[in-house]
Design an enzyme around this catalytic site. Structure first.
Site, PDB file in Angstrom:
ATOM      1  N   CYS A 103       0.974  -1.097   0.133  1.00  0.00           N
ATOM      2  CA  CYS A 103       0.147  -0.045   0.065  1.00  0.00           C
ATOM      3  C   CYS A 103       1.018   1.382  -0.124  1.00  0.00           C
ATOM      4  CB  CYS A 103      -1.066  -0.092   1.292  1.00  0.00           C
ATOM      5  SG  CYS A 103      -2.340   1.186   1.060  1.00  0.00           S
TER       6      CYS A 103
ATOM      7  N   HIS B   1       3.223   4.540  -0.472  1.00  0.00           N
ATOM      8  CA  HIS B   1       2.710   6.006  -0.524  1.00  0.00           C
ATOM      9  C   HIS B   1       4.367   6.636  -0.708  1.00  0.00           C
ATOM     10  CE1 HIS B   1       4.051   5.903   3.539  1.00  0.00           C
ATOM     11  NE2 HIS B   1       2.906   5.216   3.686  1.00  0.00           N
TER      12      HIS B   1
ATOM     13  N   HIS C  99       7.062   5.575   1.586  1.00  0.00           N
ATOM     14  CA  HIS C  99       7.947   4.441   1.046  1.00  0.00           C
ATOM     15  C   HIS C  99       8.979   4.748  -0.247  1.00  0.00           C
ATOM     16  CE1 HIS C  99       3.983   2.137   2.632  1.00  0.00           C
ATOM     17  NE2 HIS C  99       4.962   1.766   3.308  1.00  0.00           N
TER      18      HIS C  99
ATOM     19  N   GLN D 292       3.676  -9.726  12.988  1.00  0.00           N
ATOM     20  CA  GLN D 292       3.564  -8.502  13.839  1.00  0.00           C
ATOM     21  C   GLN D 292       2.356  -8.005  14.008  1.00  0.00           C
ATOM     22  OE1 GLN D 292       6.109  -6.826  10.363  1.00  0.00           O
ATOM     23  NE2 GLN D 292       4.841  -5.016  10.881  1.00  0.00           N
TER      24      GLN D 292
ATOM     25  N   GLY E  37      12.226   3.782   7.523  1.00  0.00           N
ATOM     26  CA  GLY E  37      11.689   5.097   7.927  1.00  0.00           C
ATOM     27  C   GLY E  37      12.049   5.494   9.500  1.00  0.00           C
TER      28      GLY E  37
ATOM     29  N   MET F 114       2.653  10.574   6.444  1.00  0.00           N
ATOM     30  CA  MET F 114       2.138   9.572   5.672  1.00  0.00           C
ATOM     31  C   MET F 114       2.050   8.058   6.198  1.00  0.00           C
ATOM     32  SD  MET F 114       3.026  10.656   1.817  1.00  0.00           S
ATOM     33  CE  MET F 114       2.599  12.141   1.160  1.00  0.00           C
ATOM     34  N   SER F 115       0.974   7.361   5.959  1.00  0.00           N
ATOM     35  CA  SER F 115       0.967   6.075   6.664  1.00  0.00           C
ATOM     36  C   SER F 115      -0.156   5.231   5.352  1.00  0.00           C
ATOM     37  CB  SER F 115       0.342   5.981   7.973  1.00  0.00           C
ATOM     38  OG  SER F 115      -0.078   4.762   8.304  1.00  0.00           O
ATOM     39  N   SER F 116       0.125   3.856   5.465  1.00  0.00           N
ATOM     40  CA  SER F 116      -0.968   3.008   4.774  1.00  0.00           C
ATOM     41  C   SER F 116      -2.024   3.235   5.501  1.00  0.00           C
ATOM     42  CB  SER F 116      -0.343   1.668   4.645  1.00  0.00           C
ATOM     43  OG  SER F 116       0.840   1.710   3.985  1.00  0.00           O
TER      44      SER F 116
HETATM   45  P1  AMP Z   1       5.195  -0.257   6.367  1.00  0.00           P
HETATM   46  O1  AMP Z   1       4.906  -0.394   5.049  1.00  0.00           O
HETATM   47  O2  AMP Z   1       4.298   0.724   7.136  1.00  0.00           O
HETATM   48  O3  AMP Z   1       5.724  -1.416   7.406  1.00  0.00           O
HETATM   49  O4  AMP Z   1       6.450   0.837   6.524  1.00  0.00           O
HETATM   50  C1  AMP Z   1       7.649   0.195   5.719  1.00  0.00           C
HETATM   51  C2  AMP Z   1       8.821   1.250   5.665  1.00  0.00           C
HETATM   52  O5  AMP Z   1       8.233   2.588   5.422  1.00  0.00           O
HETATM   53  C3  AMP Z   1       9.196   1.370   7.216  1.00  0.00           C
HETATM   54  O6  AMP Z   1      10.497   1.597   7.234  1.00  0.00           O
HETATM   55  C4  AMP Z   1       8.454   2.906   7.743  1.00  0.00           C
HETATM   56  O7  AMP Z   1       9.166   3.502   8.659  1.00  0.00           O
HETATM   57  C5  AMP Z   1       8.671   3.463   6.265  1.00  0.00           C
HETATM   58  N1  AMP Z   1       7.594   4.561   6.363  1.00  0.00           N
HETATM   59  C6  AMP Z   1       6.240   4.516   6.569  1.00  0.00           C
HETATM   60  N2  AMP Z   1       5.654   5.709   6.526  1.00  0.00           N
HETATM   61  C7  AMP Z   1       6.824   6.773   6.450  1.00  0.00           C
HETATM   62  C8  AMP Z   1       6.669   7.948   6.306  1.00  0.00           C
HETATM   63  N3  AMP Z   1       5.460   8.865   6.119  1.00  0.00           N
HETATM   64  N4  AMP Z   1       7.755   8.645   5.835  1.00  0.00           N
HETATM   65  C9  AMP Z   1       8.987   7.801   5.902  1.00  0.00           C
HETATM   66  N5  AMP Z   1       9.117   6.573   5.863  1.00  0.00           N
HETATM   67  C10 AMP Z   1       7.980   6.050   6.122  1.00  0.00           C
END
Ligand code: AMP
Length: 284
Positions: free
Chosen positions: A32, A34, A37, A61, A147, A184-186
């Site tokens: 997902c 954004h 990522h 997790q 991140g 930003m977040s999924s």
């Molecule tokens: P996730 O898909 O949420 O597990 O995140 C995958 C990677 O993307 C992790 O290292 C997160 O810290 C990084 N990440 C998620 N959101 C952001 C963001 N807004 N800015 C920078 N890195 C991010």
């Protein structure tokens, strides 16, 4: 760009790259994708070698009452986004191959996994550490980009790499935000209307903490920042899960705000959507 679901195939691909003298940089994700990522992928590209993005919604997790089943998925779009960034391979293993029936090993980073998200999400960081260790072994990456948004996760992974002597460089990358400051977040996909507005309280409390610190000539107690954060989150109608002031270099709790202080927080928006954020209180 290669799309590689098989564990054997990713190992063979990375072995062939290594034989050619290539270096490999890994960006682990749950998909997902954004801009946050994508910024990690650009950092990985800057390393100059091959880039692998893993897309795997890691069941280890997630707690029993969390959003594993509903976690947003958009695999075709994700592949397009990764390809546009010049990624060389997307590794997208199936759960049954990552964790076969006989799977029984867990990696635990004991102290750093406690407190903050570890308290609200028991077992979460064991799940993260275990999958990350597997991804490092499968891809034989020379570097991996994570991140800074996941403050505790980054600390846990750095410790894991140090303790278990993984031959890999860990690179932290800054938080990417929407124009109004929301990190930003999924999981932002769950937010609409009022809840999207309410979610701004995380960033607002970081900005307010910065103002408190820059406007004061005296020392400020961490407790003062935390009280203010609690008020802002409560006024917005969100539920604070934790707010702590950490020293960025030692990762210990701050008593007094210093130039290394970082406010780390998690809150539930609309009673359901759990978001995290963090920010330094002094400008870089
Ligand atoms: P996730 O898909 O949420 O597990 O995140 C995958 C990677 O993307 C992790 O290292 C997160 O810290 C990084 N990440 C998620 N959101 C952001 C963001 N807004 N800015 C920078 N890195 C991010």
């Amino acid at each position: 760009m290669k799309i590689v679901p098989s564990l054997t195939d990713i190992s063979q691909l990375t072995s062939s790259w290594k034989k050619q003298g290539q270096t490999i940089s890994l960006v682990p994700t749950m998909g997902c994708l954004h801009e946050g990522h994508l910024s990690l992928m650009r950092k990985a590209k800057d390393m100059g070698g091959k880039v692998i993005v893993s897309i795997f919604v890691n069941p280890l997790q997630f707690g029993p009452n969390e959003d594993l089943a509903s976690y947003p998925r958009q695999f075709v779009i994700d592949c397009e986004l990764a390809e546009n960034e010049g990624v060389d391979a997307v590794f997208c293993p199936e759960n049954k191959y990552m964790y076969g029936d006989s799977f029984q090993t867990a990696v635990t980073v004991s102290k750093l996994s406690q407190g903050m998200c570890g308290k609200d999400r028991p077992g979460h960081f064991d799940g993260v550490s275990t999958v990350v260790a597997k991804l490092f072994n499968l891809t034989r990456a020379d570097s991996a980009v994570f991140g800074q948004k996941d403050f505790q996760q980054l600390a846990v992974i750095r410790q894991l790499v140090k303790d278990l002597n993984f031959p890999i460089q860990i690179i932290g990358s800054p938080i990417v935000r929407e124009d109004d400051g929301l990190a930003m977040s999924s999981r932002n996909k769950y937010l609409h209307g009022d809840s999207r507005q309410q979610a701004l309280c995380l960033y607002s409390s970081i900005i307010a903490a910065r103002e408190l610190v820059t406007e004061s000539r005296d020392k400020i107690l961490a407790q003062t920042v935390i009280e203010q954060t609690k008020e802002i989150i409560a006024r917005a109608g969100a539920a604070l899960e934790y707010a702590v002031l950490k020293d960025e270099s030692t990762l210990l709790d701050d008593v007094v705000v210093s130039s290394d202080s970082i406010l780390v927080l998690a809150a539930k928006i609309d009673g359901t959507v759990r978001l995290i954020d963090n920010g330094r209180l002094f400008p870089d």
